[in-house]
Design a protein around this motif. Structure first.
Motif, PDB file in Angstrom:
ATOM      1  N   ARG A  38       0.865  -1.173   0.000  1.00 28.29           N
ATOM      2  CA  ARG A  38       0.000   0.000   0.000  1.00 28.29           C
ATOM      3  C   ARG A  38       0.905   1.227   0.000  1.00 28.29           C
ATOM      4  O   ARG A  38       1.724   1.406   0.901  1.00 28.29           O
ATOM      5  CB  ARG A  38      -0.922  -0.002   1.215  1.00 28.29           C
ATOM      6  N   TYR A  39       0.762   2.040  -1.037  1.00 26.97           N
ATOM      7  CA  TYR A  39       1.578   3.240  -1.177  1.00 26.97           C
ATOM      8  C   TYR A  39       0.789   4.449  -0.698  1.00 26.97           C
ATOM      9  O   TYR A  39      -0.398   4.605  -1.003  1.00 26.97           O
ATOM     10  CB  TYR A  39       1.980   3.447  -2.638  1.00 26.97           C
ATOM     11  N   ALA A  95       6.014   9.797  14.867  1.00 28.21           N
ATOM     12  CA  ALA A  95       5.963  11.261  14.876  1.00 28.21           C
ATOM     13  C   ALA A  95       6.995  11.843  13.923  1.00 28.21           C
ATOM     14  O   ALA A  95       6.714  12.800  13.184  1.00 28.21           O
ATOM     15  CB  ALA A  95       6.179  11.774  16.298  1.00 28.21           C
ATOM     16  N   ARG A  96       8.211  11.279  13.906  1.00 28.29           N
ATOM     17  CA  ARG A  96       9.251  11.780  13.015  1.00 28.29           C
ATOM     18  C   ARG A  96       8.858  11.596  11.549  1.00 28.29           C
ATOM     19  O   ARG A  96       9.080  12.490  10.724  1.00 28.29           O
ATOM     20  CB  ARG A  96      10.575  11.069  13.298  1.00 28.29           C
ATOM     21  N   VAL A  97       8.300  10.437  11.226  1.00 27.14           N
ATOM     22  CA  VAL A  97       7.889  10.180   9.846  1.00 27.14           C
ATOM     23  C   VAL A  97       6.806  11.164   9.422  1.00 27.14           C
ATOM     24  O   VAL A  97       6.845  11.735   8.329  1.00 27.14           O
ATOM     25  CB  VAL A  97       7.403   8.728   9.695  1.00 27.14           C
ATOM     26  N   LEU A  98       5.830  11.366  10.281  1.00 33.29           N
ATOM     27  CA  LEU A  98       4.728  12.270   9.944  1.00 33.29           C
ATOM     28  C   LEU A  98       5.228  13.690   9.714  1.00 33.29           C
ATOM     29  O   LEU A  98       4.810  14.370   8.760  1.00 33.29           O
ATOM     30  CB  LEU A  98       3.676  12.237  11.050  1.00 33.29           C
ATOM     31  N   VAL A  99       6.116  14.164  10.570  1.00 33.95           N
ATOM     32  CA  VAL A  99       6.647  15.516  10.410  1.00 33.95           C
ATOM     33  C   VAL A  99       7.378  15.649   9.080  1.00 33.95           C
ATOM     34  O   VAL A  99       7.214  16.647   8.358  1.00 33.95           O
ATOM     35  CB  VAL A  99       7.569  15.880  11.589  1.00 33.95           C
ATOM     36  N   GLU A 100       8.175  14.639   8.728  1.00 32.78           N
ATOM     37  CA  GLU A 100       8.901  14.706   7.457  1.00 32.78           C
ATOM     38  C   GLU A 100       7.945  14.741   6.262  1.00 32.78           C
ATOM     39  O   GLU A 100       8.223  15.384   5.252  1.00 32.78           O
ATOM     40  CB  GLU A 100       9.854  13.524   7.307  1.00 32.78           C
ATOM     41  N   LEU A 101       6.823  14.059   6.383  1.00 31.52           N
ATOM     42  CA  LEU A 101       5.852  14.026   5.292  1.00 31.52           C
ATOM     43  C   LEU A 101       4.934  15.244   5.289  1.00 31.52           C
ATOM     44  O   LEU A 101       4.056  15.363   4.427  1.00 31.52           O
ATOM     45  CB  LEU A 101       5.000  12.753   5.394  1.00 31.52           C
ATOM     46  N   ALA A 116      -3.893   2.797  12.021  1.00 30.46           N
ATOM     47  CA  ALA A 116      -3.940   4.050  12.773  1.00 30.46           C
ATOM     48  C   ALA A 116      -3.199   5.159  12.018  1.00 30.46           C
ATOM     49  O   ALA A 116      -3.665   6.313  11.978  1.00 30.46           O
ATOM     50  CB  ALA A 116      -3.337   3.857  14.165  1.00 30.46           C
ATOM     51  N   LEU A 117      -2.059   4.816  11.421  1.00 29.79           N
ATOM     52  CA  LEU A 117      -1.321   5.798  10.632  1.00 29.79           C
ATOM     53  C   LEU A 117      -2.144   6.287   9.453  1.00 29.79           C
ATOM     54  O   LEU A 117      -2.230   7.494   9.189  1.00 29.79           O
ATOM     55  CB  LEU A 117      -0.014   5.189  10.135  1.00 29.79           C
ATOM     56  N   ILE A 118      -2.725   5.350   8.716  1.00 28.37           N
ATOM     57  CA  ILE A 118      -3.516   5.721   7.540  1.00 28.37           C
ATOM     58  C   ILE A 118      -4.691   6.600   7.945  1.00 28.37           C
ATOM     59  O   ILE A 118      -4.978   7.626   7.302  1.00 28.37           O
ATOM     60  CB  ILE A 118      -3.998   4.450   6.818  1.00 28.37           C
ATOM     61  N   HIS A 119      -5.375   6.217   9.021  1.00 29.34           N
ATOM     62  CA  HIS A 119      -6.527   6.999   9.484  1.00 29.34           C
ATOM     63  C   HIS A 119      -6.099   8.412   9.837  1.00 29.34           C
ATOM     64  O   HIS A 119      -6.785   9.400   9.481  1.00 29.34           O
ATOM     65  CB  HIS A 119      -7.163   6.310  10.684  1.00 29.34           C
ATOM     66  N   HIS A 120      -4.965   8.546  10.524  1.00 25.14           N
ATOM     67  CA  HIS A 120      -4.501   9.870  10.923  1.00 25.14           C
ATOM     68  C   HIS A 120      -4.102  10.701   9.710  1.00 25.14           C
ATOM     69  O   HIS A 120      -4.483  11.879   9.606  1.00 25.14           O
ATOM     70  CB  HIS A 120      -3.308   9.737  11.871  1.00 25.14           C
ATOM     71  N   ILE A 121      -3.335  10.117   8.786  1.00 21.52           N
ATOM     72  CA  ILE A 121      -2.848  10.871   7.630  1.00 21.52           C
ATOM     73  C   ILE A 121      -3.990  11.327   6.738  1.00 21.52           C
ATOM     74  O   ILE A 121      -4.060  12.495   6.331  1.00 21.52           O
ATOM     75  CB  ILE A 121      -1.843  10.020   6.832  1.00 21.52           C
ATOM     76  N   ARG A 129      -3.881   9.884  -0.564  1.00 23.86           N
ATOM     77  CA  ARG A 129      -4.513   8.682  -1.092  1.00 23.86           C
ATOM     78  C   ARG A 129      -3.690   7.463  -0.698  1.00 23.86           C
ATOM     79  O   ARG A 129      -2.452   7.533  -0.626  1.00 23.86           O
ATOM     80  CB  ARG A 129      -4.615   8.726  -2.620  1.00 23.86           C
ATOM     81  N   ILE A 130      -4.359   6.344  -0.465  1.00 24.99           N
ATOM     82  CA  ILE A 130      -3.701   5.063  -0.265  1.00 24.99           C
ATOM     83  C   ILE A 130      -3.971   4.220  -1.505  1.00 24.99           C
ATOM     84  O   ILE A 130      -5.129   4.003  -1.872  1.00 24.99           O
ATOM     85  CB  ILE A 130      -4.213   4.338   0.988  1.00 24.99           C
ATOM     86  N   VAL A 131      -2.915   3.785  -2.170  1.00 25.48           N
ATOM     87  CA  VAL A 131      -3.036   2.998  -3.389  1.00 25.48           C
ATOM     88  C   VAL A 131      -2.523   1.592  -3.098  1.00 25.48           C
ATOM     89  O   VAL A 131      -1.343   1.406  -2.776  1.00 25.48           O
ATOM     90  CB  VAL A 131      -2.233   3.625  -4.551  1.00 25.48           C
TER      91      VAL A 131
END
Length: 222
Positions: A38-39, A95-101, A116-121, A129-131
């Protein structure tokens, strides 16, 4: 693949007769690996963000684009151990990944899973989008002069029925690799592509995922 830097050429489409013949001469393993990736697609992002599920578990991996040669259709990517996270992942790492994105960090006191990550993003960035990409893949090593490259054949069934052929160097590049070594590795990837007579449209997974996120074919990317 080994961590570090690597040059990569990737094409999407249907290989022609001569390409099929030369690929068959490489003796790919008869048994292919089934993968569900899932991208995460974010507008304007140059980072390949992949959530992978396989028999060993789940992971989140970031792959960064460092350089691109549009004329040759090759790109220089970086992957490091700190960018390859088992899921669930520590709240601090998430948290670090999210900030970078460019995504506001989430409040979490325990390890964070992929859902949980997908729901938050997607909640924080409605344009995200999730592909989901279903693949069967096999790869083989090929000597090109004094450099070894990996040739990967991927049969994709979703989000569209299409073949992808990828070539990446296995030269063991890193941040301190000299310009001549980088150039030899890039040339080896291009030489392998030409030897295999691959004339598929060159696309990275980031470009293909961008097209899929818009409901289009990977062939329309670029």
């Amino acid at each position: 693949m080994a961590y570090g830097l690597h040059w990569e050429w990737r094409g999407f489409g249907t290989p022609d007769g001569l390409s099929v013949q030369r690929l068959s001469e490489l003796a790919f393993p008869s048994r292919t690996e089934a993968v569900v990736d899932r991208y995460l697609w974010l507008p304007e992002s140059r980072i390949n963000v992949k959530l992978r599920a396989w028999s060993g578990g789940r992971s989140l991996k970031l792959k960064r684009l460092l350089d691109a040669d549009a004329q040759l259709g090759v790109q220089l990517w970086a992957e490091y151990p700190e960018d390859d996270h088992s899921l669930p992942m520590a709240a601090e790492a998430a948290a670090r990944v999210l900030v970078e994105l460019g995504v506001p960090p989430m409040r979490a006191s325990r390890p964070v899973g992929d859902e949980a990550l997908i729901h938050h993003i997607t909640g924080a960035l409605p344009a995200a989008r999730i592909v989901t990409v279903l693949k069967r893949r096999a790869s083989v090593a090929l000597d090109v002069g004094d450099t070894v490259v990996r040739v990967e054949r991927v049969e994709i069934s979703e989000p569209e029925l299409i073949t992808s052929i990828g070539i990446e160097d296995l030269a063991g590049l890193d941040r301190d690799s000299s310009p001549p070594l980088l150039e030899r590795a890039r040339a080896a990837v291009c030489n392998a592509r030409d030897r295999l007579h691959l004339d598929l449209p060159a696309r990275s997974y980031v470009e293909a995922v961008t097209a899929w996120a818009m409901g289009a074919s990977a062939l329309s990317a670029g």
